[in-house]
Every structure is written in C-alpha cells, then in structure tokens.
Design a protein around this motif. Structure first.
Motif, PDB file in Angstrom:
ATOM      1  N   GLU A   1       0.876  -1.262   0.102  1.00  0.00           N
ATOM      2  CA  GLU A   1      -0.023   0.082   0.002  1.00  0.00           C
ATOM      3  C   GLU A   1       0.724   1.186  -0.138  1.00  0.00           C
ATOM      4  O   GLU A   1       0.400   2.430  -0.381  1.00  0.00           O
ATOM      5  N   LYS A   2       2.038   1.013   0.327  1.00  0.00           N
ATOM      6  CA  LYS A   2       2.697   2.553   0.864  1.00  0.00           C
ATOM      7  C   LYS A   2       4.260   2.163   0.372  1.00  0.00           C
ATOM      8  O   LYS A   2       4.939   1.413   1.047  1.00  0.00           O
ATOM      9  N   VAL A   3       5.032   3.353   0.283  1.00  0.00           N
ATOM     10  CA  VAL A   3       6.415   3.532   0.283  1.00  0.00           C
ATOM     11  C   VAL A   3       6.769   4.560   1.141  1.00  0.00           C
ATOM     12  O   VAL A   3       6.295   5.505   0.860  1.00  0.00           O
ATOM     13  N   ILE A   4       7.760   4.263   2.214  1.00  0.00           N
ATOM     14  CA  ILE A   4       8.226   5.435   3.084  1.00  0.00           C
ATOM     15  C   ILE A   4       9.541   5.596   2.777  1.00  0.00           C
ATOM     16  O   ILE A   4      10.676   4.633   2.513  1.00  0.00           O
ATOM     17  N   LEU A   5      10.126   6.997   2.359  1.00  0.00           N
ATOM     18  CA  LEU A   5      11.492   7.319   1.949  1.00  0.00           C
ATOM     19  C   LEU A   5      12.040   8.546   2.549  1.00  0.00           C
ATOM     20  O   LEU A   5      11.355   9.268   2.858  1.00  0.00           O
ATOM     21  N   LYS A   6      13.262   8.196   3.280  1.00  0.00           N
ATOM     22  CA  LYS A   6      13.923   9.135   3.896  1.00  0.00           C
ATOM     23  C   LYS A   6      15.196   9.699   3.575  1.00  0.00           C
ATOM     24  O   LYS A   6      16.088   8.739   3.301  1.00  0.00           O
ATOM     25  N   LEU A   7      15.571  10.885   2.809  1.00  0.00           N
ATOM     26  CA  LEU A   7      16.483  11.059   2.119  1.00  0.00           C
ATOM     27  C   LEU A   7      17.465  12.465   2.980  1.00  0.00           C
ATOM     28  O   LEU A   7      16.793  13.068   3.602  1.00  0.00           O
ATOM     29  N   GLN A   8      18.788  12.216   2.723  1.00  0.00           N
ATOM     30  CA  GLN A   8      19.513  13.525   3.388  1.00  0.00           C
ATOM     31  C   GLN A   8      20.737  13.661   2.710  1.00  0.00           C
ATOM     32  O   GLN A   8      21.246  12.676   1.898  1.00  0.00           O
ATOM     33  N   SER A   9      20.956  14.861   2.646  1.00  0.00           N
ATOM     34  CA  SER A   9      22.314  15.295   1.865  1.00  0.00           C
ATOM     35  C   SER A   9      22.936  16.646   2.593  1.00  0.00           C
ATOM     36  O   SER A   9      22.106  17.479   3.134  1.00  0.00           O
ATOM     37  N   PRO A  10      24.313  16.502   2.617  1.00  0.00           N
ATOM     38  CA  PRO A  10      24.975  17.516   3.391  1.00  0.00           C
ATOM     39  C   PRO A  10      25.016  19.014   2.456  1.00  0.00           C
ATOM     40  O   PRO A  10      25.241  19.793   3.018  1.00  0.00           O
ATOM     41  N   ILE A  11      24.410  18.775   1.327  1.00  0.00           N
ATOM     42  CA  ILE A  11      24.133  20.188   0.457  1.00  0.00           C
ATOM     43  C   ILE A  11      22.802  20.404  -0.018  1.00  0.00           C
ATOM     44  O   ILE A  11      22.176  19.282  -0.146  1.00  0.00           O
ATOM     45  N   GLY A  12      22.065  21.378  -0.035  1.00  0.00           N
ATOM     46  CA  GLY A  12      21.002  21.716  -0.411  1.00  0.00           C
ATOM     47  C   GLY A  12      20.907  21.458  -1.977  1.00  0.00           C
ATOM     48  O   GLY A  12      21.703  22.028  -2.881  1.00  0.00           O
ATOM     49  N   GLN A  13      19.770  20.869  -2.461  1.00  0.00           N
ATOM     50  CA  GLN A  13      19.777  20.487  -3.967  1.00  0.00           C
ATOM     51  C   GLN A  13      18.437  20.129  -4.351  1.00  0.00           C
ATOM     52  O   GLN A  13      17.563  19.541  -3.170  1.00  0.00           O
ATOM     53  N   LYS A  14      17.803  20.345  -5.499  1.00  0.00           N
ATOM     54  CA  LYS A  14      16.575  19.587  -5.903  1.00  0.00           C
ATOM     55  C   LYS A  14      16.971  18.294  -6.603  1.00  0.00           C
ATOM     56  O   LYS A  14      17.778  18.099  -7.310  1.00  0.00           O
ATOM     57  N   ILE A  15      15.833  17.298  -6.292  1.00  0.00           N
ATOM     58  CA  ILE A  15      15.892  16.082  -6.891  1.00  0.00           C
ATOM     59  C   ILE A  15      14.823  15.957  -7.761  1.00  0.00           C
ATOM     60  O   ILE A  15      13.738  16.173  -7.126  1.00  0.00           O
ATOM     61  N   LYS A  16      14.694  15.089  -8.795  1.00  0.00           N
ATOM     62  CA  LYS A  16      13.517  14.668  -9.381  1.00  0.00           C
ATOM     63  C   LYS A  16      13.527  13.380  -8.969  1.00  0.00           C
ATOM     64  O   LYS A  16      14.307  12.410  -9.197  1.00  0.00           O
ATOM     65  N   LEU A  17      12.287  13.018  -8.496  1.00  0.00           N
ATOM     66  CA  LEU A  17      11.971  11.498  -7.743  1.00  0.00           C
ATOM     67  C   LEU A  17      11.013  10.946  -8.716  1.00  0.00           C
ATOM     68  O   LEU A  17       9.965  11.598  -8.812  1.00  0.00           O
ATOM     69  N   LYS A  18      11.275   9.876  -9.121  1.00  0.00           N
ATOM     70  CA  LYS A  18      10.505   8.963  -9.694  1.00  0.00           C
ATOM     71  C   LYS A  18       9.856   7.814  -8.920  1.00  0.00           C
ATOM     72  O   LYS A  18      10.745   7.012  -8.458  1.00  0.00           O
ATOM     73  N   GLY A  19       8.528   7.658  -8.663  1.00  0.00           N
ATOM     74  CA  GLY A  19       8.075   6.443  -7.910  1.00  0.00           C
ATOM     75  C   GLY A  19       7.755   5.261  -8.643  1.00  0.00           C
ATOM     76  O   GLY A  19       8.028   5.279  -9.908  1.00  0.00           O
ATOM     77  N   PRO A  20       7.277   4.199  -7.905  1.00  0.00           N
ATOM     78  CA  PRO A  20       7.006   2.932  -8.546  1.00  0.00           C
ATOM     79  C   PRO A  20       5.829   3.340  -9.696  1.00  0.00           C
ATOM     80  O   PRO A  20       5.155   4.176  -9.655  1.00  0.00           O
ATOM     81  N   SER A  21       5.537   2.373 -10.503  1.00  0.00           N
ATOM     82  CA  SER A  21       4.763   2.563 -11.513  1.00  0.00           C
ATOM     83  C   SER A  21       3.260   2.463 -11.053  1.00  0.00           C
ATOM     84  O   SER A  21       2.472   3.339 -11.607  1.00  0.00           O
ATOM     85  N   LYS A  22       3.080   2.134  -9.742  1.00  0.00           N
ATOM     86  CA  LYS A  22       1.610   2.022  -9.153  1.00  0.00           C
ATOM     87  C   LYS A  22       1.316   3.385  -8.113  1.00  0.00           C
ATOM     88  O   LYS A  22       0.520   3.253  -7.317  1.00  0.00           O
ATOM     89  N   SER A  23       2.464   4.285  -8.149  1.00  0.00           N
ATOM     90  CA  SER A  23       2.409   5.391  -7.502  1.00  0.00           C
ATOM     91  C   SER A  23       1.077   6.196  -7.789  1.00  0.00           C
ATOM     92  O   SER A  23       0.588   6.496  -8.877  1.00  0.00           O
ATOM     93  N   ALA A  24       0.308   6.580  -6.578  1.00  0.00           N
ATOM     94  CA  ALA A  24      -0.949   7.275  -6.715  1.00  0.00           C
ATOM     95  C   ALA A  24      -0.713   8.691  -6.125  1.00  0.00           C
ATOM     96  O   ALA A  24      -1.046   9.606  -6.926  1.00  0.00           O
ATOM     97  N   SER A  25      -0.350   8.849  -5.038  1.00  0.00           N
ATOM     98  CA  SER A  25      -0.177  10.134  -4.434  1.00  0.00           C
ATOM     99  C   SER A  25       1.188  10.328  -3.518  1.00  0.00           C
ATOM    100  O   SER A  25       1.692   9.118  -3.240  1.00  0.00           O
ATOM    101  N   VAL A  26       1.507  11.537  -3.404  1.00  0.00           N
ATOM    102  CA  VAL A  26       2.936  11.625  -2.688  1.00  0.00           C
ATOM    103  C   VAL A  26       2.891  12.796  -1.453  1.00  0.00           C
ATOM    104  O   VAL A  26       2.139  13.651  -2.025  1.00  0.00           O
TER     105      VAL A  26
END
Length: 806
Positions: free
Chosen positions: A747-772
């Motif tokens: 039913e769900k994916v939980i993701l925790k990301l961290q970086s020492p620098i500020g940046q923008k990331i384009k995130l692609k979810g699984p094919s069944k992704s509904a909402s984020v």
C-alpha cells in the motif's frame, strides 16, 4: 644487498582462566552456523581485513587454517614488455576491414615469438602463504558446530569431547592487522601448532622448484619460523616472505616437537599471526617486527573489541530486511543452501546479501579483490587468480559506492595510479598512441602481455575507459572536488588521449574502432573475436567523453579542449539494432549476433548509469530488451549457467530496464546455484571458488530498489514481486544523497533522504504510485512518468510517503 623482510608473526599466549561457560555456538543474526567441518577449502570459513586472509576448515582435532596475504603473487617469469604491435598495426587493420579476423589475431602471436615470448604468458599467480596446523588432543566428540558472525568477523569452532567444552575463536584484526586465535577449554587440554608449506601435488614439483628459491621451517624454545624466497626478483616486486612465531605461557608446559610447538594442559591459548611482505632491494628486520608483536596486548576480548569497532561500523552501514519467514532465517548453512536450490526465499536472499557484503569488504583494503578475493589454496589457481579488468574486477567492486563503502575504492585507485607507467607503455608499444591502455589481465605489473590467437586481448582497448567510470563515479557519489581534480580528471584525460590518436575516420564521417574486441565473444558468422567497432568499445568511449565534458565544466577546462572533446563525441558511431530488433554487439556491416555466450558486453550502457542515447531512443530500448531475452533463453537452459559475473550483469540490465520479473528470475538463480554452504561464492553453478558474485550480488539487490543519476532518483524500479514488504537503509545515491530509509508494503512506500548540500531532486516513484506526501505536504506526480521534484535542505532529513494503487 640488504633485503626488506616479509614476515608472518605468530604469538602464542597461554593464561590461567576459569572454565569455558555457556552453550555451544549460536546462529548469528547476521551470519551462519554449520554442523560439520569443511570437506574442502571452498567450504572453509573466510576471514580477512583486506591485507591478510585466512580459510578456516573447522576440524576439531586436526585443524588446517590456510593463511593468505594480498601481496603474494609468485613471479613465474621476469616481466615481458608489450610487443611492437604498433609496427604491424596497418596489416592488422587492413585484414580486419577485409573480414579476416583470424589472420589479424595471428599477427600479435607471430610478433611475440619474434620478440622472444615463450608462448602465452599468464600473470603472476596468487598463492597461499602456508598452512597453520593445530592438533588438539583427541577424544569422542559429543557435539560440534562452527559459525561465522558477519558483524564481528569472528569465526567460532565449538565442540564437546568427554565432557570437556572446547571453543576456538578467530578473527583477523583491522586495527592490528593480524590473525588472532583463542582456544578455551573447560578442562586443561594439550595442543600442537605447526607451520607447513601448502601441499604440493605430484605434478607441481617442477613448477615449485623452478619458481621458489627456498622454503625453510624451523623453531626454537618459544618461536616458530617460516621462510620462503622466490627465484625471480625484479624491481619493485615482492621477492619472498617469512614467518616468525612468539609463544608466551602462564600455565601449561611448552615443548618442541621437531618444527612444532606443543602446549601441555592449558585452559586458554592465544595465537597471533601477522604478515608483512619484503621486496626487491629491501631487507629483513624480523627483530623489529617481533618486538612490535610482543607489544600487542595478550587479551582476546580487548583485541576483538578494537577490531569490531571498525569492522562492525563498516559492515552495518547498510541494513536490509526482506521479511522472510522466521524458520528460514534460523536455518544452518547446509540446510539453507539445499533449500535454496529447491525454492526462492527472501530470507535466503537477505542472508546472502550480508554474506556478499562481508566477503567483499573482508577481501578489500590494502589491495583490491582478485578473482578469489584475498583467499586461495592452490599454487596454480584458476586464471592465476589475477585482476581481470574486462568484467570480473568491475563486478567485484561494483557495490562499494552505492552500499556506502567508498573508502574501499582507494585500493582500486591506488592500484591503477601506481601502474600508469605500464599503461602508457601499452598504448605506445601496441598502438603508437599517447595515453593509457589497461589490459584485460594484470597482477604484479600492468603490461599487456596476456593474449593468444583466440583470445586476442591486445585488441581490447576499453580498459582505461572502464576504470575511468569508477574514478568519475566516485566524484558523483562523494562530490569530492579535490579527488576529481587531482586523481580522476588526470586519469580520464590520459584515457582520452589514447582515443585521440587511435580513432580513424570512416567513409561516413564516423570514427572507426579498429582493431576492437567484445570480450570473449565472436560474431555468429565469424570465428574470430578480432573485429571492428565492438559496441562495448564504442559505449565506453562515449561515456568517457561525456564525463570529461561534465568534469571540464566543474574544473573550468579550457574552451579549446572542451570543443575537441565535443567534436570527438559527436563523431562516435550510433548504436544499432539488427533485423530481429536486437541491440547489436558489433557496429560494423556483416557481423551477425551470437547470443549463445556468457557475456553481455554490448549492453555496457545499461550496466550502471543508463546511456542517454539508449534512454532517449525507444527502438534502442526495445533492442536492449530483445537482446536480454535472447541471452535469457540460453541461461534458462542451464538454470543460470557458467560465469556468474555475466549473469550478475544481466540482473543489473534487467533492473535498469524496470523488468522486475526477469530480475527476480535471475536473482533466484544467483541465490540457488552459486554459493557454498559457508556462503563463499562460486564462478559456476555449485563450483569454482570466486568472489565476483560477492561484489555483484549487493549491486543487483540495490538496483532493484534504487536507481540514481545526478539530480534523479528512481524508487523501486524493479522490486521482485515476492518481496511484498521490506526495507533497506544506509545506501547511497549520486550527488551525496543518503537513503536513510526506504520501506515498502503493497500500500505504501516510505522514503527518507538526506544530503549535506541543498539540492533539488527529481524523484520517480513505482509504476503504481498514486499520491505523494513530502514532509506531510501533498505533492503531485507528473502522471506519465510518475516523477515529482523535491527539495533537499542541507543536512536535513526529508521524509516522503508514496501511496500505491493496488
């Protein structure tokens, strides 16, 4: 001439302690237990710290421990320089353009004979140091177990005999670089220690006598000695090694038995083994080394704690949980591997993931892992147990960055940087080119001297470009600009210099790679591996020049140089598909695809970072799928088949394609067929000790869960369906992004990301992704590609929740 000595130091300490307490060996949470001693070296317990290795058989009364050291490559020839292939390059190229690959491949062989080569030359083989034999007084055994704990690197052999509990523990210390062995008994026991040359087969004695100057074994009242020196000695190579033993005792009686030391009626014994090579022009200094070992504290727990503080932190950076059944986690090694051949279990994959991690980090440190890691039992190991750069070594080191062990890459960079003079000779002598060539096989030196009329490896020119991938990828993961400027960029530029001189222009205005080589395969309609425009060579060159252009922007490269690289890149041959739609392995008219082969070299552009030319062309993407499916037909006939690194690379490509079903099928084969009961890895199904899979298995698992490029992360691109729930933490993505947590349910994916620098990331979810949800705020996926842009603030953890459709 004074010589610097190579020593194996042994310190034996006996102390009075209380009786051994507790149960026999437990099954470690990350490790395994086995109920029988090893019947062969492939089943031995593996210990290592990247410099020393040991293979522990686990016999209670007549134990053998094979001692290894990363520097022990036996000089079987004085080094030959590369042949003057450049002087005959025009002949070679003309023959290849006429389709006469067999004749072209014979020219280097003919030239080598003219220059005094004795025939095909193998690299100096990796050899064991010696056997440590431990004899314990015999009696009827009531219980027996042996285990290995991946988190601590400690092996434990435990048994009961006639009411006496005996435990033998051993590990190789990362802090003190020595093998530490402790024997404890609930009642006094007698033990004998002896150093012996590794057994020599009847047909190996001429080989031994031709290559080993002497082997000497001796003892005195409290020391053991082992000395070996090689016949061929050349600068700056290793020329021999010695062993020295120191024995201290606080109870029991010590005596000499020939070349062995015997301890009578002891309750606790410590045995230390230290290894140090000596080189041409150096000298032996056993007194200083003995003094160093004497100063090591004689407390097992203290030494273990010091070692574990380093090993455990490194090992535990990544945590994987595939939520297998409890019973599967508790199986001992023999039963688990038998069951793995019959069914697919997430618990088995998880255990093997940890075994692979343990094996490869234990084999890497002062040197990079060879074909056998850091272990070996034979004077004549398969393929000399060298460094094979056209597939094996890149597979073995493939997980160091994504699995958060970047410091292990230093051995790779140090090895190559030290051999740059050899690589320059290769380019000059073989092709009259500037720059560098990394040959297919190396060990003691880097000259390209291993080839014959079939395996025409002087025609493989992609080795430096493939090595450059790892130099540049280290920068992508770490953003270490100093490393980029001082180590990666200079190496990459030398690799590029070779292509500037080597490439010729065809009638269509595109570069021609002539000669060329797709490792170990030949076209279906041509018996020769010598070809023009092997796709792998083209893909490697394209990647190199793309990366140079990106690095050049970071380092403010001159405009003229950037223009030159851009022009070279623009003239690279385009990838192609054949009449069946398959991605072509040779980009030259007339060559037909040969899918009945263990390699997939033409798919290099899908091994790790996806080649943008492939990603942007639907026809090429389908061609990759077609080629992989054709290779799978061959693999399915053999339930995986020989040469595991090719199968591992197929798993990587399938994962990058997003083909979860095929990836799972391959991982099932890898789990079932290529592990010993002691979770060492094999080259072929159920045999041939080899560490390629130990490096590549982690990579395969991680690629099913995370794919990354600078500024882009794809979550669960090819997660196997049988892994319904699970989690992974501690892996790295490019641009210094840490995946602190990735967990999933249907039913769900939980993701925790961290970086020492500020940046923008384009995130692609699984094919069944509904909402984020991003930090508890709703974001909207781009519907077609399931992507969303997220912002990482410096050093702040970003939590992302993705709801899935079912």
């Amino acid at each position: 001439m004074m010589k610097k000595s190579c020593f194996f130091i042994f310190l034996l300490v006996i102390q009075i302690t209380g009786n051994a307490q507790g149960l026999l060996v437990r099954n470690p949470a990350k490790g395994f237990t086995i109920w029988m001693p090893a019947p062969s070296f492939e089943q031995a317990l593996l210990l290592g710290n990247g410099e020393m290795g040991a293979m522990v058989f686990g016999h209670p009364h007549n134990e053998t421990i094979i001692v290894n050291h990363c520097a022990l490559y036996l000089p079987t020839t004085y080094p030959f320089k590369p042949i003057d292939q450049a002087g005959r390059l025009t002949e070679i190229r003309e023959l290849l353009l006429r389709g006469k690959g067999t004749e072209a491949a014979l020219i280097p062989v003919e030239q080598s004979k003219q220059e005094g080569y004795p025939g095909q030359i193998w690299n100096d083989p990796y050899i064991p140091a010696f056997d440590l034999l431990i004899q314990t007084q015999t009696d009827n055994i009531d219980q027996y177990q042996r285990s290995l704990d991946f988190e601590t690197g400690e092996a434990l052999i435990s048994w009961k005999q006639n009411g006496t509990l005996i435990e033998r523990r051993q590990f190789i210390s990362r802090t003190d670089s020595l093998l530490v062995i402790q024997i404890k008994a609930s009642k006094p026991v007698s033990v004998t220690f002896e150093l012996k040359q590794r057994p020599v087969n009847w047909d190996q004695w001429n080989y031994i006598n031709e290559n080993i100057k002497y082997t000497r074994i001796a003892t005195d009242s409290n020391q053991l000695y082992y000395s070996c020196e090689f016949v061929r000695q050349w600068q700056p190579n290793i020329i021999g090694y010695n062993g020295v033993g120191l024995l201290k005792a606080t109870d029991g009686k010590i005596s000499r038995k020939g070349n062995a030391l015997h301890i009578e009626k002891a309750t606790q014994i410590l045995f230390f083994v230290k290894v140090k090579p000596y080189y041409f022009g150096g000298y032996s200094n056993k007194e200083a080394l003995a003094s160093t070992v004497k100063s090591i504290p004689g407390d097992y727990q203290q030494l273990l704690a010091s070692h574990v503080s380093i090993h455990k932190e490194l090992f535990n950076r990544v945590q994987l949980n595939l939520n297998g059944t409890a019973a599967d986690y508790l199986m001992d090694g023999e039963v688990m591997m038998q069951q793995a051949k019959e069914r697919f279990s997430p618990a088995f994959v998880e255990k093997q993931f940890y075994a692979a991690r343990y094996n490869i980090l234990s084999a890497t440190g002062k040197n990079l892992p060879n074909l056998q890691g850091i272990w070996g039992n034979s004077w004549t190991p398969p393929w000399a147990s060298d460094y094979t750069h056209n597939g094996n070594l890149p597979t073995a080191i493939s997980s160091f960055l994504s699995s958060d062990m970047p410091e292990l890459m230093n051995s790779f960079f140090d090895y190559h940087d030290a051999r740059l003079p050899y690589y320059r000779d290769n380019a000059q002598k073989l092709y009259n080119c500037r720059g560098i060539i990394v040959s297919s096989h190396t060990s003691s030196h880097g000259w390209n001297v291993h080839f014959d009329k079939t395996w025409c490896m002087t025609f493989w020119i992609g080795g430096a470009a493939w090595a450059s991938h790892f130099y540049y990828d280290y920068w992508l993961y770490t953003q270490d600009k100093q490393f980029l400027a001082e180590r990666a960029y200079p190496f990459m530029k030398e690799a590029a210099l070779f292509y500037e001189d080597f490439l010729t222009e065809g009638s269509d205005g595109k570069w021609v790679f002539n000669p060329s080589y797709s490792p170990e395969n030949n076209p279906a309609n041509n018996p020769s591996q010598a070809v023009v425009n092997a796709t792998m060579d083209v893909a490697l060159a394209k990647e190199l020049f793309r990366n140079l252009l990106s690095a050049g922007i970071v380092l403010n490269e001159k405009k003229e140089q950037m223009q030159k690289w851009s022009q070279i890149l623009a003239k690279m041959p385009a990838y192609q598909t054949d009449s069946t739609g398959a991605f072509r392995e040779w980009l030259w008219p007339g060559y037909q695809e040969n899918h009945y082969h263990r390699h997939i070299s033409q798919l290099y552009g899908m091994y790790d970072l996806i080649d943008p030319e492939i990603a942007q062309d639907p026809e090429l993407w389908k061609g990759i799928q077609k080629t992989l499916e054709e290779r799978m037909k061959v693999r399915r006939n053999d339930q995986g088949g020989i040469m595991v690194f090719g199968l591992v690379q197929m798993a990587w490509v399938a994962a990058n394609l997003g083909d979860a079903a095929m990836t799972e099928e391959i991982i099932h084969w890898l789990s079932a067929q290529y592990w010993s009961n002691s979770l060492a890895t094999y080259h072929d199904p159920n045999g041939l000790f080899n560490m390629d899979l130990s490096g590549g298995f982690q990579t395969a698992i991680i690629k099913t869960l995370v794919y990354s490029e600078p500024g882009f992360i794809h979550i669960l691109p090819a997660k196997p369906a049988s892994w319904e729930t699970g989690s992974i933490s501690g892996i790295l993505a490019r641009n210094q992004v840490s995946v602190n947590q990735l967990s999933w349910t249907p039913e769900k994916v939980i993701l925790k990301l961290q970086s020492p620098i500020g940046q923008k990331i384009k995130l692609k979810g699984p094919s069944k992704s509904a909402s984020v949800w991003v930090n508890n705020k709703t974001k909207t996926f781009e519907e077609k590609n399931k992507t969303v842009e997220v912002t990482l603030k410096a050093s702040e953890e970003l939590k992302i929740e993705i709801n899935l459709n079912n």
